[in-house]
Design a protein around this motif. Structure first.
Motif, PDB file in Angstrom:
ATOM      1  N   ILE A  97       0.830  -1.207   0.000  1.00  0.00           N
ATOM      2  CA  ILE A  97       0.000   0.000   0.000  1.00  0.00           C
ATOM      3  C   ILE A  97       0.865   1.257   0.000  1.00  0.00           C
ATOM      4  N   LYS A  98       1.989   1.205   0.699  1.00  0.00           N
ATOM      5  CA  LYS A  98       2.886   2.359   0.688  1.00  0.00           C
ATOM      6  C   LYS A  98       3.403   2.629  -0.730  1.00  0.00           C
ATOM      7  N   HIS A  99       3.761   1.569  -1.453  1.00  0.00           N
ATOM      8  CA  HIS A  99       4.233   1.739  -2.832  1.00  0.00           C
ATOM      9  C   HIS A  99       3.112   2.267  -3.732  1.00  0.00           C
ATOM     10  N   LEU A 100       1.915   1.736  -3.553  1.00  0.00           N
ATOM     11  CA  LEU A 100       0.786   2.227  -4.347  1.00  0.00           C
ATOM     12  C   LEU A 100       0.501   3.697  -4.045  1.00  0.00           C
ATOM     13  N   LYS A 101       0.587   4.056  -2.767  1.00  0.00           N
ATOM     14  CA  LYS A 101       0.369   5.450  -2.372  1.00  0.00           C
ATOM     15  C   LYS A 101       1.406   6.360  -3.016  1.00  0.00           C
ATOM     16  N   ASP A 102       2.661   5.930  -3.008  1.00  0.00           N
ATOM     17  CA  ASP A 102       3.724   6.726  -3.632  1.00  0.00           C
ATOM     18  C   ASP A 102       3.425   6.983  -5.105  1.00  0.00           C
ATOM     19  N   ILE A 103       2.938   5.956  -5.793  1.00  0.00           N
ATOM     20  CA  ILE A 103       2.630   6.094  -7.214  1.00  0.00           C
ATOM     21  C   ILE A 103       1.423   7.007  -7.416  1.00  0.00           C
ATOM     22  N   CYS A 104       0.331   6.737  -6.682  1.00  0.00           N
ATOM     23  CA  CYS A 104      -0.916   7.482  -6.878  1.00  0.00           C
ATOM     24  C   CYS A 104      -0.839   8.922  -6.396  1.00  0.00           C
ATOM     25  N   GLU A 105      -0.306   9.102  -5.204  1.00  0.00           N
ATOM     26  CA  GLU A 105      -0.289  10.446  -4.624  1.00  0.00           C
ATOM     27  C   GLU A 105       0.978  11.214  -4.985  1.00  0.00           C
ATOM     28  N   GLY A 106       1.942  10.509  -5.502  1.00  0.00           N
ATOM     29  CA  GLY A 106       3.172  11.164  -5.927  1.00  0.00           C
ATOM     30  C   GLY A 106       3.205  11.349  -7.423  1.00  0.00           C
ATOM     31  N   TYR A 107       3.515  10.299  -8.139  1.00  0.00           N
ATOM     32  CA  TYR A 107       3.690  10.391  -9.592  1.00  0.00           C
ATOM     33  C   TYR A 107       2.436  10.847 -10.333  1.00  0.00           C
ATOM     34  N   ILE A 108       1.320  10.150 -10.129  1.00  0.00           N
ATOM     35  CA  ILE A 108       0.117  10.463 -10.907  1.00  0.00           C
ATOM     36  C   ILE A 108      -0.383  11.865 -10.593  1.00  0.00           C
ATOM     37  N   ARG A 109      -0.414  12.214  -9.321  1.00  0.00           N
ATOM     38  CA  ARG A 109      -0.879  13.555  -8.939  1.00  0.00           C
ATOM     39  C   ARG A 109      -0.002  14.639  -9.568  1.00  0.00           C
ATOM     40  N   GLN A 110       1.300  14.444  -9.544  1.00  0.00           N
ATOM     41  CA  GLN A 110       2.213  15.429 -10.149  1.00  0.00           C
ATOM     42  C   GLN A 110       2.037  15.504 -11.667  1.00  0.00           C
ATOM     43  N   CYS A 111       1.840  14.357 -12.290  1.00  0.00           N
ATOM     44  CA  CYS A 111       1.631  14.338 -13.743  1.00  0.00           C
ATOM     45  C   CYS A 111       0.359  15.079 -14.125  1.00  0.00           C
ATOM     46  N   GLN A 122      -2.829   9.276 -21.903  1.00  0.00           N
ATOM     47  CA  GLN A 122      -1.491   8.701 -21.738  1.00  0.00           C
ATOM     48  C   GLN A 122      -1.289   8.183 -20.319  1.00  0.00           C
ATOM     49  N   LEU A 123      -1.790   8.940 -19.335  1.00  0.00           N
ATOM     50  CA  LEU A 123      -1.694   8.478 -17.941  1.00  0.00           C
ATOM     51  C   LEU A 123      -2.449   7.167 -17.753  1.00  0.00           C
ATOM     52  N   GLY A 124      -3.591   7.046 -18.434  1.00  0.00           N
ATOM     53  CA  GLY A 124      -4.355   5.807 -18.372  1.00  0.00           C
ATOM     54  C   GLY A 124      -3.578   4.640 -18.950  1.00  0.00           C
ATOM     55  N   ILE A 125      -2.844   4.888 -20.002  1.00  0.00           N
ATOM     56  CA  ILE A 125      -2.032   3.825 -20.612  1.00  0.00           C
ATOM     57  C   ILE A 125      -0.870   3.454 -19.690  1.00  0.00           C
ATOM     58  N   ILE A 126      -0.234   4.448 -19.124  1.00  0.00           N
ATOM     59  CA  ILE A 126       0.941   4.211 -18.278  1.00  0.00           C
ATOM     60  C   ILE A 126       0.554   3.543 -16.954  1.00  0.00           C
ATOM     61  N   PHE A 127      -0.474   4.074 -16.295  1.00  0.00           N
ATOM     62  CA  PHE A 127      -0.793   3.613 -14.941  1.00  0.00           C
ATOM     63  C   PHE A 127      -2.008   2.693 -14.861  1.00  0.00           C
ATOM     64  N   GLY A 128      -2.744   2.536 -15.938  1.00  0.00           N
ATOM     65  CA  GLY A 128      -3.892   1.625 -15.940  1.00  0.00           C
ATOM     66  C   GLY A 128      -4.859   1.922 -14.808  1.00  0.00           C
ATOM     67  N   ASN A 129      -5.290   0.897 -14.103  1.00  0.00           N
ATOM     68  CA  ASN A 129      -6.269   1.059 -13.011  1.00  0.00           C
ATOM     69  C   ASN A 129      -5.598   1.024 -11.631  1.00  0.00           C
ATOM     70  N   ASP A 132      -7.568   2.376  -8.723  1.00  0.00           N
ATOM     71  CA  ASP A 132      -8.611   1.464  -8.230  1.00  0.00           C
ATOM     72  C   ASP A 132      -7.995   0.375  -7.347  1.00  0.00           C
ATOM     73  N   ILE A 133      -6.833  -0.108  -7.755  1.00  0.00           N
ATOM     74  CA  ILE A 133      -6.129  -1.122  -6.970  1.00  0.00           C
ATOM     75  C   ILE A 133      -5.745  -0.552  -5.607  1.00  0.00           C
ATOM     76  N   TYR A 134      -5.253   0.674  -5.601  1.00  0.00           N
ATOM     77  CA  TYR A 134      -4.871   1.346  -4.354  1.00  0.00           C
ATOM     78  C   TYR A 134      -6.084   1.482  -3.427  1.00  0.00           C
ATOM     79  N   LYS A 135      -7.219   1.880  -3.967  1.00  0.00           N
ATOM     80  CA  LYS A 135      -8.440   2.030  -3.176  1.00  0.00           C
ATOM     81  C   LYS A 135      -8.869   0.674  -2.596  1.00  0.00           C
ATOM     82  N   PHE A 136      -8.830  -0.369  -3.422  1.00  0.00           N
ATOM     83  CA  PHE A 136      -9.191  -1.713  -2.974  1.00  0.00           C
ATOM     84  C   PHE A 136      -8.252  -2.185  -1.866  1.00  0.00           C
TER      85      PHE A 136
END
Length: 165
Positions: A97-111, A122-129, A132-136
């Motif tokens: 979950i920490k890794h998912l948080k880093d991706i979602c709240e770090g990379y995706i938010r900044q992008c 493009q973000l959808g292609i790079i990061f997919g769902n 949703d996985i992070y939320k689950f």
């Protein structure tokens, strides 16, 4: 390897004699007893009833007492191994979950803040769902934590959480 380490090959069965340490267990192959790294092995639950090994085997009272001590130690080792496995599941979920948080709240938010860098498609292609996985996974961990017994981890009954999710 030194004399206190147990050498083994893939597929060999090690009888675990002491699993009180989370990282190194004391075990036996044939007549050799020594330490081995717990992370190098896969735990196989013994399907045989340990009590059946002792019941009726010994007429000598001393041997029966010895067998009782063995069963108590075996039960304690099983509790410790179960606690280790459950603790490992909990820790793995928290790290994931920490890794998912880093991706979602770090990379995706900044992008998303820098719209010139990536389009939403493009973000959808790079990061997919992954969001949703992070939320689950956050919900899953919360449910696991409700079932986790902090005082006696070996008594935690987390299997239902896996079935539910």
């Amino acid at each position: 390897m030194d004399d206190q380490e147990l050498g083994f090959k893939a597929g060999e069965v090690i009888r675990v004699l002491d699993a009180s340490n989370k990282e190194w267990w004391w075990g036996m192959i044939e007549e050799k007893e020594a330490w081995f790294p717990a992370s190098f092995v896969r735990l196989r639950v013994n399907q045989e009833d340990a009590a059946a090994e002792c019941t009726g085997k010994f007429a000598d009272e001393r041997l029966n007492a010895s067998c009782s001590k063995h069963l108590l130690k075996n039960t304690e080792n099983q509790r410790q191994m179960r606690a280790n496995v459950i603790q490992e599941i909990m820790n793995t979920e928290k790290v994931y979950i920490k890794h998912l948080k880093d991706i979602c709240e770090g990379y995706i938010r900044q992008c998303r803040k820098h719209t010139g860098m990536f389009a939403e498609a493009q973000l959808g292609i790079i990061f997919g769902n992954i969001e949703d996985i992070y939320k689950f996974q956050r919900k899953f961990l919360k449910d696991l934590e409700k079932l986790f017994n902090k005082d006696e981890p070996h008594l935690s009954e987390i299997g239902s959480c896996f079935l539910q999710h």
